[in-house]
Design a protein around this motif. Sequence first.
Motif, PDB file in Angstrom:
ATOM      1  N   THR A   1      -5.159  -6.743  -2.896  1.00  0.00           N
ATOM      2  CA  THR A   1      -4.937  -5.965  -4.009  1.00  0.00           C
ATOM      3  C   THR A   1      -3.603  -6.470  -4.637  1.00  0.00           C
ATOM      4  O   THR A   1      -3.536  -6.736  -6.108  1.00  0.00           O
ATOM      5  CB  THR A   1      -4.193  -4.435  -3.521  1.00  0.00           C
ATOM      6  OG1 THR A   1      -5.522  -3.482  -2.997  1.00  0.00           O
ATOM      7  CG2 THR A   1      -3.778  -3.696  -4.810  1.00  0.00           C
TER       8      THR A   1
ATOM      9  N   LYS B   1       1.285   1.197  -8.605  1.00  0.00           N
ATOM     10  CA  LYS B   1       0.414   1.561  -7.341  1.00  0.00           C
ATOM     11  C   LYS B   1       0.666   2.884  -7.199  1.00  0.00           C
ATOM     12  O   LYS B   1      -0.350   3.708  -6.849  1.00  0.00           O
ATOM     13  CB  LYS B   1       1.088   0.498  -6.586  1.00  0.00           C
ATOM     14  CG  LYS B   1       0.460   0.766  -5.007  1.00  0.00           C
ATOM     15  CD  LYS B   1      -0.924   0.615  -5.063  1.00  0.00           C
ATOM     16  CE  LYS B   1      -1.582   0.982  -3.499  1.00  0.00           C
ATOM     17  NZ  LYS B   1      -3.040   0.586  -3.474  1.00  0.00           N
TER      18      LYS B   1
ATOM     19  N   HIS C   1       0.992  -1.232   0.007  1.00  0.00           N
ATOM     20  CA  HIS C   1      -0.143  -0.149   0.002  1.00  0.00           C
ATOM     21  C   HIS C   1       0.789   1.200  -0.022  1.00  0.00           C
ATOM     22  O   HIS C   1       0.281   2.298   0.124  1.00  0.00           O
ATOM     23  CB  HIS C   1      -0.943  -0.099   1.278  1.00  0.00           C
ATOM     24  CG  HIS C   1      -1.888  -1.106   1.173  1.00  0.00           C
ATOM     25  ND1 HIS C   1      -3.122  -1.060   0.258  1.00  0.00           N
ATOM     26  CD2 HIS C   1      -2.061  -2.228   1.744  1.00  0.00           C
ATOM     27  CE1 HIS C   1      -3.641  -2.259   0.521  1.00  0.00           C
ATOM     28  NE2 HIS C   1      -3.202  -2.841   1.405  1.00  0.00           N
TER      29      HIS C   1
ATOM     30  N   PHE D   1      -6.477  -2.159  -8.905  1.00  0.00           N
ATOM     31  CA  PHE D   1      -6.352  -0.817  -8.255  1.00  0.00           C
ATOM     32  C   PHE D   1      -7.546   0.264  -8.253  1.00  0.00           C
ATOM     33  O   PHE D   1      -7.844   1.389  -7.535  1.00  0.00           O
ATOM     34  CB  PHE D   1      -5.413  -0.071  -8.925  1.00  0.00           C
ATOM     35  CG  PHE D   1      -3.906  -0.585  -8.830  1.00  0.00           C
ATOM     36  CD1 PHE D   1      -3.338  -0.937  -7.723  1.00  0.00           C
ATOM     37  CD2 PHE D   1      -3.270  -1.059 -10.142  1.00  0.00           C
ATOM     38  CE1 PHE D   1      -2.063  -1.286  -8.010  1.00  0.00           C
ATOM     39  CE2 PHE D   1      -2.255  -1.755 -10.207  1.00  0.00           C
ATOM     40  CZ  PHE D   1      -1.659  -2.072  -9.059  1.00  0.00           C
TER      41      PHE D   1
ATOM     42  N   ARG E   1      -5.881   4.837   0.232  1.00  0.00           N
ATOM     43  CA  ARG E   1      -6.151   4.683  -1.191  1.00  0.00           C
ATOM     44  C   ARG E   1      -6.560   6.073  -1.647  1.00  0.00           C
ATOM     45  O   ARG E   1      -6.468   6.432  -2.999  1.00  0.00           O
ATOM     46  CB  ARG E   1      -7.103   3.426  -1.622  1.00  0.00           C
ATOM     47  CG  ARG E   1      -6.351   2.061  -1.668  1.00  0.00           C
ATOM     48  CD  ARG E   1      -7.327   1.215  -2.241  1.00  0.00           C
ATOM     49  NE  ARG E   1      -7.971   1.490  -3.213  1.00  0.00           N
ATOM     50  CZ  ARG E   1      -7.530   1.426  -4.775  1.00  0.00           C
ATOM     51  NH1 ARG E   1      -6.194   0.783  -4.580  1.00  0.00           N
ATOM     52  NH2 ARG E   1      -8.029   1.632  -5.799  1.00  0.00           N
TER      53      ARG E   1
END
Length: 289
Positions: free
Chosen positions: A161, A279, A92, A220, A129
Amino acid sequence: MKRILIVVNKQVDWPDLEVALAPNGLDYFMSLENRDDYLGIVTVDVNKGYTQADVRKLMEALQADSSKIYLGYQPDQKLGRRIFSLAFWFIHSRRIHDARTGLMAIPKAILESVSESDSPLRFLVSAIRKKYAVEEVQVESELQAVRSASTCIDLWILFQTFIKYVLSSFSSFLVDIVLFQLVIFLFRHLDSDVRILLATVISRVFSSVVNYSINKRVVFQNGGGHRVPALKYFSLVLAEMFTSAFLVAVVYRLTGFPETAIKLLVDLVLFFTGYMIEKIFIFETTKND
């Protein structure tokens, strides 16, 4: 000054604080009809040993700046927490000392913006996020190790994820490797450098279209337009494509190993690099997504 509601999972004697007993503080607060009267909430897992003094530290932080989420943490981390923290950072892109903390202060506005509230960890992941600021507040209490039935659920929340990314990449990989091998076979009469470059380009173009579509919408969950992320994504694809072709050709010349076997090893390294780039830079989520 607006009030702050303290939601606990076990009865406590904190007469100076407004305390509510509820198994899931996030859902409980969202069900209140008078939640506009509150600045936010502090959720406390009493079983972990947090004290009233710890709660007050987070309350003070929330009152000073209600644009952030605050997490209580003990700097003396156990090995399991450190490993979880490292995995959280990789997946993350945010360094959190204790992502499974039992002490969290959340402003009302952020609670209402982030719909995933069935567990604190899922809420935290969703808030990150959406680019909400998260600040950790050091607490002094000696925390207790508590066995939790939610460990498997938390691991799924943490890795989902990346698992989706792996499955997406595997789908496009099958397209990629099959087309690569097919082109290598069909053009086996060409020079090895030309054959490898041609096979890499054709296979990567088709597989990347599949991968982009799945990553944007499923992995995503980027709800924005296509122009900017598509430009970034296919720029990454080009960079990876020529890097892969170059390294496969070089290793093939040096070793004479089969091109497909070399490609497997090269693309494995590019896989982890690509995840971090996608990401952070390509499918980053905004607060409005």
